[in-house]
Design a protein around this motif. Structure first.
Motif, mmCIF file in Angstrom:
data_model
loop_
_atom_site.group_PDB
_atom_site.id
_atom_site.type_symbol
_atom_site.label_atom_id
_atom_site.label_comp_id
_atom_site.label_asym_id
_atom_site.label_seq_id
_atom_site.Cartn_x
_atom_site.Cartn_y
_atom_site.Cartn_z
ATOM 1 N N HIS A 90 35.917 35.288 24.319
ATOM 2 C CA HIS A 90 35.364 35.245 24.607
ATOM 3 C C HIS A 90 35.647 35.591 26.098
ATOM 4 C CE1 HIS A 90 33.021 33.118 21.968
ATOM 5 N NE2 HIS A 90 34.264 32.319 21.699
ATOM 6 N N PHE A 91 36.831 36.613 26.235
ATOM 7 C CA PHE A 91 37.066 36.691 28.356
ATOM 8 C C PHE A 91 37.891 37.788 28.317
ATOM 9 C CE2 PHE A 91 35.316 32.206 28.747
ATOM 10 C CZ PHE A 91 33.944 32.705 29.929
ATOM 11 N N ALA A 92 37.882 39.009 29.403
ATOM 12 C CA ALA A 92 39.418 39.769 29.601
ATOM 13 C C ALA A 92 38.622 39.507 31.100
ATOM 14 C CB ALA A 92 38.663 40.558 28.767
ATOM 15 N N LEU A 93 40.414 40.037 31.732
ATOM 16 C CA LEU A 93 40.260 40.057 32.975
ATOM 17 C C LEU A 93 40.227 41.497 33.498
ATOM 18 C CD1 LEU A 93 40.347 38.150 35.678
ATOM 19 C CD2 LEU A 93 42.272 38.398 35.539
ATOM 20 N N GLU A 94 39.108 41.902 33.842
ATOM 21 C CA GLU A 94 39.400 43.445 34.149
ATOM 22 C C GLU A 94 39.426 43.459 36.324
ATOM 23 O OE1 GLU A 94 35.748 45.279 32.992
ATOM 24 O OE2 GLU A 94 36.863 45.045 31.182
ATOM 25 N N GLY A 95 40.736 44.009 36.009
ATOM 26 C CA GLY A 95 40.998 43.740 38.124
ATOM 27 C C GLY A 95 40.405 42.052 37.852
ATOM 28 N N ASN A 115 31.642 35.444 38.698
ATOM 29 C CA ASN A 115 32.067 36.493 39.397
ATOM 30 C C ASN A 115 31.705 36.941 40.807
ATOM 31 O OD1 ASN A 115 34.190 38.257 38.019
ATOM 32 N ND2 ASN A 115 33.127 37.580 36.312
ATOM 33 N N SER A 116 31.175 35.732 41.243
ATOM 34 C CA SER A 116 30.849 35.325 42.656
ATOM 35 C C SER A 116 31.660 36.632 43.754
ATOM 36 C CB SER A 116 30.496 34.188 43.852
ATOM 37 O OG SER A 116 31.177 33.979 43.583
ATOM 38 N N GLU A 117 31.161 36.577 44.994
ATOM 39 C CA GLU A 117 31.918 37.769 45.123
ATOM 40 C C GLU A 117 33.062 36.657 45.968
ATOM 41 O OE1 GLU A 117 31.498 39.799 50.024
ATOM 42 O OE2 GLU A 117 29.884 39.838 48.734
ATOM 43 N N GLU A 118 32.884 35.537 46.727
ATOM 44 C CA GLU A 118 34.120 34.557 46.647
ATOM 45 C C GLU A 118 35.144 34.194 45.685
ATOM 46 O OE1 GLU A 118 34.235 29.599 46.728
ATOM 47 O OE2 GLU A 118 32.460 30.917 47.486
ATOM 48 N N ALA A 120 35.706 36.240 43.377
ATOM 49 C CA ALA A 120 36.467 38.077 43.018
ATOM 50 C C ALA A 120 37.627 38.189 44.120
ATOM 51 C CB ALA A 120 35.429 38.834 43.057
ATOM 52 N N GLU A 121 37.092 38.095 45.254
ATOM 53 C CA GLU A 121 37.922 37.686 46.445
ATOM 54 C C GLU A 121 39.335 36.890 45.717
ATOM 55 O OE1 GLU A 121 35.355 37.218 50.517
ATOM 56 O OE2 GLU A 121 35.102 39.454 50.132
ATOM 57 N N LEU A 122 39.073 36.329 45.733
ATOM 58 C CA LEU A 122 40.244 34.802 45.766
ATOM 59 C C LEU A 122 41.253 35.127 44.624
ATOM 60 C CD1 LEU A 122 41.297 32.099 46.328
ATOM 61 C CD2 LEU A 122 39.940 31.669 44.970
ATOM 62 N N ARG A 123 40.354 35.742 43.547
ATOM 63 C CA ARG A 123 41.185 36.490 42.736
ATOM 64 C C ARG A 123 42.187 37.313 42.717
ATOM 65 N NH1 ARG A 123 36.909 34.224 38.855
ATOM 66 N NH2 ARG A 123 35.667 35.988 39.124
ATOM 67 N N THR A 124 41.371 38.102 43.718
ATOM 68 C CA THR A 124 41.728 39.860 43.929
ATOM 69 C C THR A 124 43.577 39.204 44.437
ATOM 70 O OG1 THR A 124 40.388 41.021 44.639
ATOM 71 C CG2 THR A 124 41.905 41.804 45.066
ATOM 72 N N LEU A 125 43.394 37.585 45.543
ATOM 73 C CA LEU A 125 43.737 37.457 46.681
ATOM 74 C C LEU A 125 45.503 36.631 45.940
ATOM 75 C CD1 LEU A 125 45.768 37.189 49.494
ATOM 76 C CD2 LEU A 125 44.148 34.503 49.361
ATOM 77 N N LEU A 126 45.089 35.992 44.580
ATOM 78 C CA LEU A 126 45.780 35.419 43.663
ATOM 79 C C LEU A 126 46.227 36.343 42.979
ATOM 80 C CD1 LEU A 126 43.815 32.473 42.696
ATOM 81 C CD2 LEU A 126 46.180 32.291 44.182
ATOM 82 N N ILE A 127 46.038 37.640 42.729
ATOM 83 C CA ILE A 127 45.946 38.103 41.766
ATOM 84 C C ILE A 127 47.581 39.428 42.876
ATOM 85 C CG2 ILE A 127 46.064 40.751 40.535
ATOM 86 C CD1 ILE A 127 42.922 39.633 39.511
#
Length: 132
Positions: A90-95, A115-118, A120-127
């Motif tokens: 049901h889901f995929a991670l794209e960036g 995908n709220s801004e907060e 998405a920013e947290l996932r960007t950092l964790l990635i």
């Protein structure tokens, strides 16, 4: 809720939110909730098959909802059920974004504001840190 049930749910989930997959370790200020997939007011029970580990963000947005509106089709659609559905179906991670592959995925991602801004920013950092 008994501590043993909470631990069982945490272990089963790998200490990650079963909706957005956020690791508990990345949010030390908010203890993840053991939530009722089907809320008690809708006949949900305390049985572990009806319980899921959820970050505070997902749980507060989900509330007692069982359905939502698919943002692409406007169809009333059930939400993702961590005990019955496969996340990858049901889901995929794209960036840093969690993208719904199905109506269930789109509806859940939209309703829970995955995908709220907060977020998405947290996932960007964790990635970037290799923790996702």
């Amino acid at each position: 809720m008994e501590a043993s049930v909470r631990k069982q749910v945490q272990r089963r989930a790998g200490d990650r939110c079963e909706y957005c997959r956020l690791p508990q370790a990345s949010d030390p200020y908010h203890l993840f909730h053991v939530e009722h997939v089907r809320a008690r007011q809708h006949g949900g029970t305390e049985d572990p098959s009806n319980l899921a580990l959820a970050c505070h963000h997902c749980n507060l947005h989900k509330g007692t909802n069982l359905v939502g509106v698919d943002p692409d089709t406007n169809a009333v659609t059930r939400l993702y059920h961590p005990r019955h559905d496969s996340w990858e179906d049901h889901f995929a991670l794209e960036g840093p974004r969690i993208v719904g592959r199905t109506g269930i995925g789109r509806t859940t991602a939209w309703l829970l504001q995955m995908n709220s801004e907060e977020r998405a920013e947290l996932r960007t950092l964790l990635i970037a840190l290799g923790e996702w």
